[in-house]
Design an enzyme around this catalytic site. Structure first.
Site, PDB file in Angstrom:
ATOM      1  N   ASP A  77       4.204  -6.174  56.670  1.00 54.99           N
ATOM      2  CA  ASP A  77       3.533  -4.943  56.274  1.00 54.99           C
ATOM      3  C   ASP A  77       2.043  -5.185  56.112  1.00 54.99           C
ATOM      4  O   ASP A  77       1.592  -6.320  55.915  1.00 54.99           O
ATOM      5  CB  ASP A  77       4.129  -4.389  54.981  1.00 54.99           C
ATOM      6  CG  ASP A  77       4.026  -5.374  53.820  1.00 54.99           C
ATOM      7  OD1 ASP A  77       4.462  -6.533  53.994  1.00 54.99           O
ATOM      8  OD2 ASP A  77       3.503  -5.011  52.752  1.00 54.99           O
ATOM      9  N   ASP A 106      -4.216 -10.801  57.467  1.00 53.90           N
ATOM     10  CA  ASP A 106      -3.292 -10.550  56.359  1.00 53.90           C
ATOM     11  C   ASP A 106      -2.160  -9.649  56.817  1.00 53.90           C
ATOM     12  O   ASP A 106      -2.242  -8.444  56.699  1.00 53.90           O
ATOM     13  CB  ASP A 106      -4.073  -9.904  55.200  1.00 53.90           C
ATOM     14  CG  ASP A 106      -3.239  -9.707  53.947  1.00 53.90           C
ATOM     15  OD1 ASP A 106      -2.156 -10.309  53.844  1.00 53.90           O
ATOM     16  OD2 ASP A 106      -3.666  -8.924  53.079  1.00 53.90           O
ATOM     17  N   GLU A 140       5.185  -6.631  50.932  1.00 51.47           N
ATOM     18  CA  GLU A 140       4.363  -7.526  50.130  1.00 51.47           C
ATOM     19  C   GLU A 140       3.138  -6.824  49.569  1.00 51.47           C
ATOM     20  O   GLU A 140       2.679  -7.144  48.473  1.00 51.47           O
ATOM     21  CB  GLU A 140       3.942  -8.736  50.985  1.00 51.47           C
ATOM     22  CG  GLU A 140       3.368  -9.902  50.192  1.00 51.47           C
ATOM     23  CD  GLU A 140       1.855  -9.825  49.998  1.00 51.47           C
ATOM     24  OE1 GLU A 140       1.313 -10.642  49.239  1.00 51.47           O
ATOM     25  OE2 GLU A 140       1.218  -8.918  50.611  1.00 51.47           O
ATOM     26  N   GLU A 141       2.611  -5.857  50.298  1.00 48.24           N
ATOM     27  CA  GLU A 141       1.379  -5.193  49.876  1.00 48.24           C
ATOM     28  C   GLU A 141       1.614  -4.109  48.822  1.00 48.24           C
ATOM     29  O   GLU A 141       0.660  -3.508  48.336  1.00 48.24           O
ATOM     30  CB  GLU A 141       0.668  -4.583  51.083  1.00 48.24           C
ATOM     31  CG  GLU A 141       0.226  -5.584  52.138  1.00 48.24           C
ATOM     32  CD  GLU A 141      -0.898  -6.505  51.677  1.00 48.24           C
ATOM     33  OE1 GLU A 141      -1.293  -6.403  50.508  1.00 48.24           O
ATOM     34  OE2 GLU A 141      -1.352  -7.326  52.489  1.00 48.24           O
ATOM     35  N   ARG A 339      -5.398  -8.615  37.466  1.00 53.49           N
ATOM     36  CA  ARG A 339      -4.985  -9.970  37.786  1.00 53.49           C
ATOM     37  C   ARG A 339      -5.386 -10.799  36.554  1.00 53.49           C
ATOM     38  O   ARG A 339      -6.576 -11.011  36.312  1.00 53.49           O
ATOM     39  CB  ARG A 339      -5.682 -10.482  39.048  1.00 53.49           C
ATOM     40  CG  ARG A 339      -5.635  -9.500  40.234  1.00 53.49           C
ATOM     41  CD  ARG A 339      -4.235  -9.161  40.684  1.00 53.49           C
ATOM     42  NE  ARG A 339      -4.204  -8.101  41.679  1.00 53.49           N
ATOM     43  CZ  ARG A 339      -3.966  -8.299  42.969  1.00 53.49           C
ATOM     44  NH1 ARG A 339      -3.746  -9.520  43.424  1.00 53.49           N
ATOM     45  NH2 ARG A 339      -3.934  -7.270  43.810  1.00 53.49           N
TER      46      ARG A 339
END
Length: 455
Positions: A77, A106, A140-141, A339
């Site tokens: 993805d 990516d 994943e995104e 994060r």
């Protein structure tokens, strides 16, 4: 390049509007997954597609059943292409030695570099004592729902250790925690300029390239005011467009620059700058006040009050990623993606956010990653660093990032390549690219790394 281009031509953005039992994240991610598995089948691997969520192939099926398993985790993805491209993001092309396409760096480019690293070993029939399970995901995104489903339904134990070719060299052996928290804000709206709607951002893990507002009221000399605003922030290279609608309202679009949400300081948040402009010309709303005065350029959460720094993992980062406002709604939202290092957590962040003036409520995303770290003396880390040093002549060292990779899926999991030190990082940006020579160098490193880990 033919195999890589066959993946890059597929628009594998998540599309929730087309979700079905057969396309859990929309048709694009499924199409890319099936194409990747078809390449593996062509090359003689037995593949397994786990209900279009994720799939894998295994090298070393002839080894004993109790042989250790090295997992390689990639994803098919991509984040939305967005605007600002000089070429079609899904018509890959090579210019000046670089491959331009969404997913080039990516993660489709690095995935195929790693795939070919393993293919080298397969074609040389190099004897190994450990199995290689090459796993490709499709979410994943976003929320990592692909891997949750995969591990629950694949019917196999987790790999014993592994890596993801989805970051940079020399290694990523630590990753900060990752949580999105949503500010819920009322539609209160007064002042000489009235804000009807405001939208900005495509994904929580992307810096919004642009934002759009619909306004009315005292909007005389609007373009002149916008030109003065852009001039006052000339270093940001902002751009704007306006359009007068049939009902007399005006649509304003302000453009900044996108970047990966793990490194918000590398982008120019078009949404926060548009909110700042609206605040300056007469919109009175807690939404624009929070977005345009508190969140603007607050990449480490100092103004927001959530700032925290750990000696080993570094500072917390914050990306204001998605904005939605409608004056008829009592529940307008701003999505903040954090994060965070060890030493703080999502609850501590939550407590601070709930105290912000103008915030009615705060909620958290269902999906959260806590901080992850694999020590330098772990054989996985030391082996990969040794291969990197041998191949490049450069000294290896540990790295801890704010980005989240599939490397953290395993207790003994890291991210390894494919960017090299000094490479330009264009992940999640317009005109994403990766140099051809980087993929070739990475493939050689991956071949030796897989051999050293599985021999």
């Amino acid at each position: 390049m033919t195999d890589l281009f066959s993946l890059l031509k597929i628009n594998s953005e998540r599309d929730d509007s087309q979700v079905t039992p057969e396309t859990p994240f929309g048709p694009g991610p499924v199409a890319a997954l099936k194409q990747f598995l078809s390449l593996a089948e062509r090359d003689g691997y037995a593949t397994k597609n786990v209900d279009n969520y994720a799939g894998h192939f295994t090298y070393g099926d002839d080894l004993p059943e109790d042989a250790e398993v090295l997992g390689i985790f990639a994803h098919m993805d991509v984040v939305p292409a967005g605007t600002g491209w000089d070429s079609n993001p899904y018509e890959p092309e090579i210019r000046d030695g670089n491959i331009y396409a969404r997913g080039a760096s990516d993660d489709k480019g690095p995935t195929m570099a790693c795939y070919y690293g393993l293919k080298i070993l397969k074609e040389l029939n190099v004897p190994l004592t450990k199995k290689i399970r090459f796993i490709a995901g499709t979410d994943e995104e976003s929320g990592w729902g692909d891997m949750d489903y995969y591990f629950a339904h694949v019917g196999l134990p987790e790999p014993d250790f592994g890596f993801s070719p989805d970051a940079e060299f020399p290694i990523i052996n630590g990753e900060k925690g990752n949580i999105t928290e949503y500010l819920h804000i009322s539609g209160d709206n007064s002042g000489a300029v009235h804000l009807h709607r405001f939208t900005g951002g495509l994904r929580e893990n992307m810096v919004p390239e642009s934002a759009t507002a619909v306004i009315s009221g005292n909007v005389a000399d609007l373009n002149t005011k916008l030109e003065a605003f852009v001039s006052a922030h000339a270093d940001k290279k902002l751009r704007f467009e306006t359009e007068v609608n049939s009902d007399g309202r005006v649509t304003v679009v302000l453009h900044g620059r996108s970047a990966h949400g793990a490194m918000p300081e590398k982008g120019i948040n078009g949404a926060t700058y548009l909110a700042k402009f609206l605040d300056e010309i007469g919109v009175v709303s807690p939404f624009t006040k929070i977005a345009g005065m508190i969140l603007i350029e607050d990449h480490t959460g100092d103004k927001t009050g959530v700032a925290f720094e750990d000696p080993k993992m570094g500072a917390l980062s914050m990306n204001a990623g998605v904005f939605n406002f409608d004056d008829k709604s009592s529940d307008n939202t701003i999505a903040l993606n954090f994060r965070y290092p060890q030493g703080t957590d999502s609850d501590a962040i939550y407590q601070v956010l709930t105290a912000l003036e103008g915030v009615e409520n705060v909620t958290k995303s269902a999906h959260e990653h806590t901080p992850h770290y694999v020590p330098m003396d772990d054989e996985l880390v030391s082996t990969l660093l040794a291969v990197y040093e041998k191949q490049t002549g450069l000294k290896g060292h540990e790295q801890i990032i704010g980005g989240g990779t599939f490397g953290r899926l395993l207790k003994r999991g890291v991210a390894f390549g494919a960017m090299f030190p000094g490479d330009i990082d264009t992940m999640h940006q317009a005109n994403e690219f990766i140099p051809v020579d980087v993929l070739l160098r990475a493939a050689a490193i991956y071949a030796e790394a897989i051999y050293e880990l599985a021999k």
